[in-house]
Structure formats: structure tokens, C-alpha cells
Write a protein that holds these residues in place. Structure first.
Motif, PDB file in Angstrom:
ATOM      1  N   SER A  24       0.819  -1.207   0.000  1.00  0.00           N
ATOM      2  CA  SER A  24       0.000   0.000   0.000  1.00  0.00           C
ATOM      3  C   SER A  24       0.862   1.270   0.000  1.00  0.00           C
ATOM      4  O   SER A  24       0.363   2.360  -0.199  1.00  0.00           O
ATOM      5  CB  SER A  24      -0.915   0.005   1.228  1.00  0.00           C
ATOM      6  OG  SER A  24      -0.121  -0.060   2.391  1.00  0.00           O
ATOM      7  N   ASP A  25       2.150   1.120   0.236  1.00  0.00           N
ATOM      8  CA  ASP A  25       3.033   2.290   0.307  1.00  0.00           C
ATOM      9  C   ASP A  25       3.138   2.992  -1.041  1.00  0.00           C
ATOM     10  O   ASP A  25       3.059   2.369  -2.090  1.00  0.00           O
ATOM     11  CB  ASP A  25       4.435   1.873   0.746  1.00  0.00           C
ATOM     12  CG  ASP A  25       4.466   1.509   2.222  1.00  0.00           C
ATOM     13  OD1 ASP A  25       5.523   1.069   2.677  1.00  0.00           O
ATOM     14  OD2 ASP A  25       3.425   1.654   2.883  1.00  0.00           O
ATOM     15  N   ASP A  26       3.372   4.295  -0.968  1.00  0.00           N
ATOM     16  CA  ASP A  26       3.529   5.062  -2.190  1.00  0.00           C
ATOM     17  C   ASP A  26       4.984   5.096  -2.640  1.00  0.00           C
ATOM     18  O   ASP A  26       5.269   5.342  -3.797  1.00  0.00           O
ATOM     19  CB  ASP A  26       3.038   6.506  -1.971  1.00  0.00           C
ATOM     20  CG  ASP A  26       1.519   6.553  -1.946  1.00  0.00           C
ATOM     21  OD1 ASP A  26       0.904   5.639  -2.527  1.00  0.00           O
ATOM     22  OD2 ASP A  26       0.966   7.489  -1.357  1.00  0.00           O
ATOM     23  N   HIS A  27       5.905   4.873  -1.691  1.00  0.00           N
ATOM     24  CA  HIS A  27       7.329   4.985  -2.039  1.00  0.00           C
ATOM     25  C   HIS A  27       7.726   3.898  -3.035  1.00  0.00           C
ATOM     26  O   HIS A  27       7.100   2.840  -3.130  1.00  0.00           O
ATOM     27  CB  HIS A  27       8.203   4.940  -0.781  1.00  0.00           C
ATOM     28  CG  HIS A  27       8.143   3.637  -0.042  1.00  0.00           C
ATOM     29  ND1 HIS A  27       8.769   2.497  -0.496  1.00  0.00           N
ATOM     30  CD2 HIS A  27       7.535   3.297   1.119  1.00  0.00           C
ATOM     31  CE1 HIS A  27       8.549   1.517   0.351  1.00  0.00           C
ATOM     32  NE2 HIS A  27       7.796   1.972   1.336  1.00  0.00           N
ATOM     33  N   ASP A  28       8.782   4.185  -3.772  1.00  0.00           N
ATOM     34  CA  ASP A  28       9.249   3.231  -4.781  1.00  0.00           C
ATOM     35  C   ASP A  28       9.666   1.930  -4.122  1.00  0.00           C
ATOM     36  O   ASP A  28      10.301   1.928  -3.083  1.00  0.00           O
ATOM     37  CB  ASP A  28      10.453   3.824  -5.530  1.00  0.00           C
ATOM     38  CG  ASP A  28       9.995   4.820  -6.577  1.00  0.00           C
ATOM     39  OD1 ASP A  28       8.787   4.853  -6.863  1.00  0.00           O
ATOM     40  OD2 ASP A  28      10.852   5.563  -7.078  1.00  0.00           O
ATOM     41  N   ASP A  29       9.314   0.867  -4.751  1.00  0.00           N
ATOM     42  CA  ASP A  29       9.707  -0.436  -4.252  1.00  0.00           C
ATOM     43  C   ASP A  29      11.127  -0.733  -4.737  1.00  0.00           C
ATOM     44  O   ASP A  29      11.375  -0.718  -5.939  1.00  0.00           O
ATOM     45  CB  ASP A  29       8.716  -1.467  -4.795  1.00  0.00           C
ATOM     46  CG  ASP A  29       9.000  -2.830  -4.227  1.00  0.00           C
ATOM     47  OD1 ASP A  29      10.094  -3.348  -4.499  1.00  0.00           O
ATOM     48  OD2 ASP A  29       8.126  -3.355  -3.535  1.00  0.00           O
ATOM     49  N   PRO A  30      12.058  -0.992  -3.814  1.00  0.00           N
ATOM     50  CA  PRO A  30      13.445  -1.204  -4.255  1.00  0.00           C
ATOM     51  C   PRO A  30      13.601  -2.413  -5.182  1.00  0.00           C
ATOM     52  O   PRO A  30      14.444  -2.404  -6.086  1.00  0.00           O
ATOM     53  CB  PRO A  30      14.211  -1.414  -2.949  1.00  0.00           C
ATOM     54  CG  PRO A  30      13.200  -1.635  -1.887  1.00  0.00           C
ATOM     55  CD  PRO A  30      11.900  -1.054  -2.357  1.00  0.00           C
ATOM     56  N   LEU A  31      12.780  -3.429  -4.976  1.00  0.00           N
ATOM     57  CA  LEU A  31      12.861  -4.615  -5.846  1.00  0.00           C
ATOM     58  C   LEU A  31      12.403  -4.289  -7.262  1.00  0.00           C
ATOM     59  O   LEU A  31      13.031  -4.694  -8.239  1.00  0.00           O
ATOM     60  CB  LEU A  31      11.990  -5.740  -5.293  1.00  0.00           C
ATOM     61  CG  LEU A  31      12.521  -6.531  -4.111  1.00  0.00           C
ATOM     62  CD1 LEU A  31      11.550  -7.641  -3.752  1.00  0.00           C
ATOM     63  CD2 LEU A  31      13.887  -7.113  -4.412  1.00  0.00           C
ATOM     64  N   GLU A  32      11.310  -3.559  -7.369  1.00  0.00           N
ATOM     65  CA  GLU A  32      10.808  -3.193  -8.695  1.00  0.00           C
ATOM     66  C   GLU A  32      11.790  -2.260  -9.399  1.00  0.00           C
ATOM     67  O   GLU A  32      12.022  -2.384 -10.603  1.00  0.00           O
ATOM     68  CB  GLU A  32       9.421  -2.547  -8.588  1.00  0.00           C
ATOM     69  CG  GLU A  32       8.339  -3.527  -8.162  1.00  0.00           C
ATOM     70  CD  GLU A  32       6.925  -3.035  -8.428  1.00  0.00           C
ATOM     71  OE1 GLU A  32       6.735  -1.821  -8.644  1.00  0.00           O
ATOM     72  OE2 GLU A  32       6.001  -3.884  -8.405  1.00  0.00           O
ATOM     73  N   THR A  33      12.356  -1.333  -8.629  1.00  0.00           N
ATOM     74  CA  THR A  33      13.333  -0.398  -9.209  1.00  0.00           C
ATOM     75  C   THR A  33      14.517  -1.168  -9.777  1.00  0.00           C
ATOM     76  O   THR A  33      14.958  -0.921 -10.908  1.00  0.00           O
ATOM     77  CB  THR A  33      13.811   0.597  -8.130  1.00  0.00           C
ATOM     78  OG1 THR A  33      12.659   1.239  -7.587  1.00  0.00           O
ATOM     79  CG2 THR A  33      14.753   1.631  -8.701  1.00  0.00           C
ATOM     80  N   MET A  34      15.014  -2.126  -9.012  1.00  0.00           N
ATOM     81  CA  MET A  34      16.148  -2.946  -9.451  1.00  0.00           C
ATOM     82  C   MET A  34      15.766  -3.796 -10.670  1.00  0.00           C
ATOM     83  O   MET A  34      16.544  -3.927 -11.619  1.00  0.00           O
ATOM     84  CB  MET A  34      16.581  -3.848  -8.293  1.00  0.00           C
ATOM     85  CG  MET A  34      17.672  -4.820  -8.630  1.00  0.00           C
ATOM     86  SD  MET A  34      19.292  -4.083  -8.585  1.00  0.00           S
ATOM     87  CE  MET A  34      19.569  -4.018  -6.819  1.00  0.00           C
ATOM     88  N   ALA A  35      14.571  -4.363 -10.640  1.00  0.00           N
ATOM     89  CA  ALA A  35      14.116  -5.194 -11.760  1.00  0.00           C
ATOM     90  C   ALA A  35      14.007  -4.367 -13.037  1.00  0.00           C
ATOM     91  O   ALA A  35      14.400  -4.825 -14.120  1.00  0.00           O
ATOM     92  CB  ALA A  35      12.763  -5.829 -11.425  1.00  0.00           C
ATOM     93  N   ARG A  36      13.485  -3.151 -12.919  1.00  0.00           N
ATOM     94  CA  ARG A  36      13.357  -2.281 -14.106  1.00  0.00           C
ATOM     95  C   ARG A  36      14.733  -1.904 -14.649  1.00  0.00           C
ATOM     96  O   ARG A  36      14.930  -1.791 -15.851  1.00  0.00           O
ATOM     97  CB  ARG A  36      12.560  -1.021 -13.761  1.00  0.00           C
ATOM     98  CG  ARG A  36      11.096  -1.291 -13.572  1.00  0.00           C
ATOM     99  CD  ARG A  36      10.247  -0.015 -13.475  1.00  0.00           C
ATOM    100  NE  ARG A  36       8.848  -0.400 -13.477  1.00  0.00           N
ATOM    101  CZ  ARG A  36       8.096  -0.515 -12.366  1.00  0.00           C
ATOM    102  NH1 ARG A  36       8.614  -0.241 -11.182  1.00  0.00           N
ATOM    103  NH2 ARG A  36       6.843  -0.900 -12.453  1.00  0.00           N
TER     104      ARG A  36
END
Ligand code: ZN
Length: 191
Positions: free
Chosen positions: A159-171
Motif C-alpha cells: 500500500s506504500d507510495d514509495h518506490d519499491d526497491p525490488l521493482e526499481t532494481m528489476a526495471r
């Protein structure tokens, strides 16, 4: 009284008919979609369930391997994965590899064996052309920089608005040039 019960019965049947069966649908992945995400990445997430770096690396490995052996994918390939991939998140790589090559557990044309170092061997079964892929030190550094804590945060709270570090790394892995991700070597040329 009997009439009331009969009417109630008819009412229940009618409601059940109107409500019907729910439409069949695929499961909804845990994923913060971004419009810049390529179509292949969305399809991988639909298959895997979340956007993780190991899965993204697996898709990139699969796509790179297919191109290296000039295969169409799905039915004209044999894929062998080696590495310390027994458990998530590392084993997520194997899901990505299935999406990236079309070789699947169900078709029995993908296999995995535990090994110290990560590598993928992919054969074009029509031609015999075989490539071996090894991750670059840069990719391994990226993948192993992921802290287990960030993984549990990712799975517990969406539910958090902050960037997800896993998604950022995956992208990041999804967008990197192939040469920075893998060393691709043709180990057997066309027969
Ligand atoms: Zn995963």
C-alpha cells in the motif's frame, strides 16, 4: 405459509441465477505498473506474480539465449539452468527463463541443476546450435545487493507510495544493455 416458503425458494433460485458464476480470470500480480514498462515485462509479471530482479534477469537471459541460437522459442529449444537457484528469490530466475525462452516445466524442455555458479545452456533443437550464458560480475553484484529485508517488506506491504526497491532494481535490469548483463558464448555451432 407453504406459499411463502415456495416463493422464498423461487427467490433464492432467481438470485443464484442472476449472480451466476464469477468470470474466469487470471490472478492479479503484486505489481505497481508503470506506463514505461515494456510489454514483455508485464507478461513476465503476469506469469510470475511480482516484478523482481531475479525474474527480470531470467527473462533477459532467455531472450538473449534465444537470439544467440536463432531459435523461435517454445518448441525448438532445450534449456538447462545451473546455479545456486534452489530457493526464492534466486529461483525466481527460473520463472523468468521460462517466459524468456518459452521452454517450460510443462513441456519438459527446461531443467535445473544446483551448481556453484549461475549459467544457462540453450540449444536450438532444429540446428544443434548451443549457447552458454554467464552473468557478468555487474549483474551478480546487482542481484546480490538485494537485502532479504527489502524482499519481506515487498511481500508484506503493497500500500506504500514509495518506490519499491525490488521493482526499481528489476526495471534497471530489464533496461540494461545485454552486454552488461551476460557473457554469451556459442559452445556448439550449427550442425
Ligand atoms: Zn520472484
Amino acid at each position: 405459509m407453504l406459499r411463502t416458503i415456495a416463493l422464498l425458494g423461487v427467490g433464492c433460485v432467481a438470485m443464484a441465477f442472476v449472480a451466476g458464476q464469477p468470470e474466469p480470470n487470471l490472478p492479479k500480480p503484486q505489481y505497481r505498473f508503470e506506463p514505461t514498462d515494456p510489454q514483455w515485462l508485464r507478461q513476465a509479471v503476469q506469469f510470475h506474480g511480482h516484478l523482481g530482479p531475479w525474474a527480470a534477469a531470467g527473462v533477459r537471459a532467455g531472450m538473449a539465449g534465444l537470439a544467440a541460437v536463432e531459435a523461435k522459442g517454445y518448441f525448438d529449444i532445450e534449456v538447462q539452468a545451473f546455479g545456486p537457484l534452489a530457493k526464492p528469490p534466486r529461483s525466481c530466475f527460473l520463472d523468468g527463463l521460462q517466459v524468456g525462452t518459452g521452454a517450460t516445466w510443462g513441456k519438459r524442455n527446461i531443467s535445473f541443476a544446483e551448481a556453484e555458479a549461475l549459467s544457462v545452456r540453450i540449444t536450438n533443437t532444429r540446428t544443434g546450435k548451443t549457447a552458454q550464458l554467464r552473468p557478468t560480475a555487474k549483474l551478480i553484484d546487482l542481484l546480490t545487493s538485494i537485502k532479504p529485508k527489502s524482499l519481506s517488506e515487498e511481500t508484506d506491504d503493497h500500500s506504500d507510495d514509495h518506490d519499491d526497491p525490488l521493482e526499481t532494481m528489476a526495471r534497471k535490469i530489464a533496461a540494461m544493455p545485454q552486454s552488461e548483463l551476460f557473457v554469451v558464448e556459442i559452445v556448439q555451432s550449427q550442425q
